[in-house]
Design an enzyme around this catalytic site. Sequence first.
Site, PDB file in Angstrom:
ATOM      1  N   LYS A 187      30.756   3.375   8.366  1.00 27.22           N
ATOM      2  CA  LYS A 187      30.848   1.920   8.300  1.00 27.22           C
ATOM      3  C   LYS A 187      30.444   1.390   9.671  1.00 27.22           C
ATOM      4  CE  LYS A 187      32.910  -1.555   9.167  1.00 27.22           C
ATOM      5  NZ  LYS A 187      32.272  -2.744   9.791  1.00 27.22           N
ATOM      6  N   GLU A 217      38.570   6.017  20.062  1.00 27.71           N
ATOM      7  CA  GLU A 217      37.945   5.703  21.349  1.00 27.71           C
ATOM      8  C   GLU A 217      38.015   4.195  21.492  1.00 27.71           C
ATOM      9  OE1 GLU A 217      36.420   4.570  23.981  1.00 27.71           O
ATOM     10  OE2 GLU A 217      34.351   5.136  23.536  1.00 27.71           O
ATOM     11  N   CYS A 220      32.255   0.511  26.610  1.00 23.62           N
ATOM     12  CA  CYS A 220      33.657   0.942  26.706  1.00 23.62           C
ATOM     13  C   CYS A 220      33.957   1.510  28.079  1.00 23.62           C
ATOM     14  CB  CYS A 220      33.980   1.951  25.617  1.00 23.62           C
ATOM     15  SG  CYS A 220      32.839   3.330  25.575  1.00 23.62           S
ATOM     16  N   GLU A 261      40.343  -5.756  28.645  1.00 18.52           N
ATOM     17  CA  GLU A 261      38.908  -5.514  28.556  1.00 18.52           C
ATOM     18  C   GLU A 261      38.211  -6.843  28.250  1.00 18.52           C
ATOM     19  OE1 GLU A 261      37.978  -2.829  25.344  1.00 18.52           O
ATOM     20  OE2 GLU A 261      36.588  -1.713  26.596  1.00 18.52           O
TER      21      GLU A 261
HETATM   22  P1  NAP Z   1      36.688  -4.049  16.448  1.00 16.98           P
HETATM   23  O1  NAP Z   1      37.124  -5.194  15.643  1.00 16.98           O
HETATM   24  O2  NAP Z   1      37.692  -3.025  16.822  1.00 16.98           O
HETATM   25  O3  NAP Z   1      35.455  -3.373  15.699  1.00 16.98           O
HETATM   26  C1  NAP Z   1      35.128  -1.993  15.729  1.00 16.98           C
HETATM   27  C2  NAP Z   1      34.781  -1.514  14.327  1.00 16.98           C
HETATM   28  O4  NAP Z   1      35.951  -1.578  13.497  1.00 16.98           O
HETATM   29  C3  NAP Z   1      33.737  -2.379  13.623  1.00 16.98           C
HETATM   30  O5  NAP Z   1      32.934  -1.548  12.796  1.00 16.98           O
HETATM   31  C4  NAP Z   1      34.603  -3.294  12.800  1.00 16.98           C
HETATM   32  O6  NAP Z   1      33.899  -3.851  11.714  1.00 16.98           O
HETATM   33  C5  NAP Z   1      35.676  -2.355  12.334  1.00 16.98           C
HETATM   34  N1  NAP Z   1      36.921  -2.999  11.898  1.00 16.98           N
HETATM   35  C6  NAP Z   1      37.406  -4.224  12.212  1.00 16.98           C
HETATM   36  N2  NAP Z   1      38.583  -4.453  11.578  1.00 16.98           N
HETATM   37  C7  NAP Z   1      38.858  -3.352  10.849  1.00 16.98           C
HETATM   38  C8  NAP Z   1      39.921  -2.964   9.975  1.00 16.98           C
HETATM   39  N3  NAP Z   1      40.963  -3.778   9.747  1.00 16.98           N
HETATM   40  N4  NAP Z   1      39.880  -1.748   9.390  1.00 16.98           N
HETATM   41  C9  NAP Z   1      38.848  -0.913   9.631  1.00 16.98           C
HETATM   42  N5  NAP Z   1      37.801  -1.224  10.423  1.00 16.98           N
HETATM   43  C10 NAP Z   1      37.804  -2.431  11.039  1.00 16.98           C
HETATM   44  O7  NAP Z   1      36.022  -4.546  17.765  1.00 16.98           O
HETATM   45  P2  NAP Z   1      35.204  -5.911  17.902  1.00 16.98           P
HETATM   46  O8  NAP Z   1      35.899  -7.073  17.262  1.00 16.98           O
HETATM   47  O9  NAP Z   1      33.836  -5.646  17.445  1.00 16.98           O
HETATM   48  O10 NAP Z   1      35.300  -6.104  19.452  1.00 16.98           O
HETATM   49  C11 NAP Z   1      36.513  -6.584  20.020  1.00 16.98           C
HETATM   50  C12 NAP Z   1      36.850  -5.822  21.239  1.00 16.98           C
HETATM   51  O11 NAP Z   1      36.881  -4.408  20.960  1.00 16.98           O
HETATM   52  C13 NAP Z   1      35.824  -5.925  22.323  1.00 16.98           C
HETATM   53  O12 NAP Z   1      35.902  -7.089  23.053  1.00 16.98           O
HETATM   54  C14 NAP Z   1      36.127  -4.692  23.122  1.00 16.98           C
HETATM   55  O13 NAP Z   1      37.203  -4.926  23.971  1.00 16.98           O
HETATM   56  C15 NAP Z   1      36.528  -3.685  22.093  1.00 16.98           C
HETATM   57  N6  NAP Z   1      35.420  -2.756  21.759  1.00 16.98           N
HETATM   58  C16 NAP Z   1      35.437  -1.542  22.314  1.00 16.98           C
HETATM   59  C17 NAP Z   1      34.424  -0.650  22.022  1.00 16.98           C
HETATM   60  C18 NAP Z   1      34.399   0.707  22.605  1.00 16.98           C
HETATM   61  O14 NAP Z   1      33.337   1.305  22.717  1.00 16.98           O
HETATM   62  N7  NAP Z   1      35.518   1.266  22.936  1.00 16.98           N
HETATM   63  C19 NAP Z   1      33.398  -1.016  21.177  1.00 16.98           C
HETATM   64  C20 NAP Z   1      33.414  -2.285  20.605  1.00 16.98           C
HETATM   65  C21 NAP Z   1      34.452  -3.135  20.903  1.00 16.98           C
HETATM   66  P3  NAP Z   1      33.252  -5.332  11.804  1.00 16.98           P
HETATM   67  O15 NAP Z   1      32.775  -5.545  13.186  1.00 16.98           O
HETATM   68  O16 NAP Z   1      32.162  -5.255  10.804  1.00 16.98           O
HETATM   69  O17 NAP Z   1      34.337  -6.272  11.422  1.00 16.98           O
END
Ligand code: NAP
Length: 477
Positions: free
Chosen positions: A171, A246, A280, A379
């Site tokens: 996904k 991660e 990250c 972050e």
């Molecule tokens: P996120 O919401 O955690 O998204 C990461 C993945 O999880 C996406 O594929 C997202 O899908 C999915 N997801 C979201 N809600 C979910 C749920 N309830 N159940 C299962 N999967 C779910 O992160 P984001 O909103 O894109 O970013 C927010 C913050 O996350 C960033 O500002 C950053 O701090 C952190 N982040 C960290 C990393 C890293 O490499 N560690 C990467 C990205 C973000 P959708 O996006 O399609 O909703």
Amino acid sequence: MQLNYIANASLPSSSGRTIAMLDPSDGQPFDEIQRSNASDIDFAVRAARQSLEAVWRKFSPAERGRLLMRLSLKVTEHAEELALIEQRDCGKPTRQALADAAALARYFEFYAGACDKLHGETIPYQDGYSVLTWREPHGVTGHIIPWNYPMQIFGRSVGGALAAGNVCVIKPAEDACLSLLRVAQLAAEVGFPAGAINIVTGYGHEVGDALARHPGIDHISFTGSPSVGTLISQVAAQRHCPVTLELGGKSPQIVFADADLDAAVPAIINGIVQNAGQTCSAGSRLLVDHVIYESLLERLGHEFEKLRVGPATLDLDLGPLIRQSQQQRVWDFLSDAQVANIEMVAQGKVVDEAPQTGFYQAPTLLRDVPAMHRLAQEEVFGPVLVAMSFRDEDHAVELANATPFGLVAGVWTAEGARQFRMARRVRSGQVFINNYGAGGGVELPFGGVKSSGHGREKGFEALHGFTTLKTVAIKHG
Ligand code: NAP
Ligand code: MG
């Protein structure tokens, strides 16, 4: 319009609904993806299970390796095409998009060579017994991928899982799926059997949640935010499904007075501007020996002022942020800085050619940020570097460890004994001494401690996470 990719076929979601894809460089829609639902996930998991039982289990490790190598070569052949797709989808400057495609090929190459080198042990035991261990695949692994490095994170998590003998349901983030849909087609072209790699697009709270909950998923690899990581863990715990998390970081760059600043300065800049800070492992906290604090900030300030931000295809120092809500998130942090009277040292510039409707943010250097302020704790996931000074080594360690995260640390010092002391005392998954990131080598295991998550991906170590150990004890008298 883009379709899901399940069992080597492009398929619409049963929902009949789609999501518009926006180009971060101008904020305009340019494509649509499927807004999938739980029944699409169920279909993909069944296809994966069928492939595992009927076909994939019968592939020898060497055959899996050959397939992964063919995919690596195919990705290299299509690197420019994939980079262009990712650039449009994620706003990546050209060099970054090409580097991500190269990393994807390299992950497949590395895991191609690893397939037939993963083995168990024989264990000396009581007279009359022979004991051995087998490393077995989990079965169907689920991969939830964020938008910041879709190709790289696909390479490290799906590459490792396939090498270990699993089949995968993926996904991607709804903002960044297009390169991965193309990679899945390329995998089919080089001979991956139907059902080995399945991609289902849609919103996290819908299709991501359905993937995490599906009883046919035997292991979950999640990269993303700590809050969603908690949700995934809770859901997985209901059926005791293993999870690798991660979850990002607030990683310190720790600069001692004896550091080689000619080496440190470009690495400090790159550590926060790469992918517009949406990394990250971004080095987002700068901890500087008080003796060189003022002079280093002055030098960094000049460098920040030279940085340029603009549309992905201009290939400047930074492209746009991924979407408007991420831009708003960075603005919120910066307005909190103003409220707290946190001083800005310098800012880069968004170029005039950048459309007003794009999601741009100038890189920003802030100084004397209180260690407990949210700018030093959370972050930002944007190009914002927060600086603070330390008195001595103990103080540097205290500050380095004073966040909920523990992903990466950079330490800059010439003194050998201090290099080792710091590497031991900083709580993080990775410590880089006199470099930051070691060029991102796929060979190097990667992961966090504390709120940065648990489990390791990349390197050979990942294959331990993508397998389970079976102990076989034979009594033969
Ligand atoms: P996120 O919401 O955690 O998204 C990461 C993945 O999880 C996406 O594929 C997202 O899908 C999915 N997801 C979201 N809600 C979910 C749920 N309830 N159940 C299962 N999967 C779910 O992160 P984001 O909103 O894109 O970013 C927010 C913050 O996350 C960033 O500002 C950053 O701090 C952190 N982040 C960290 C990393 C890293 O490499 N560690 C990467 C990205 C973000 P959708 O996006 O399609 O909703
Ligand atoms: Mg996108």
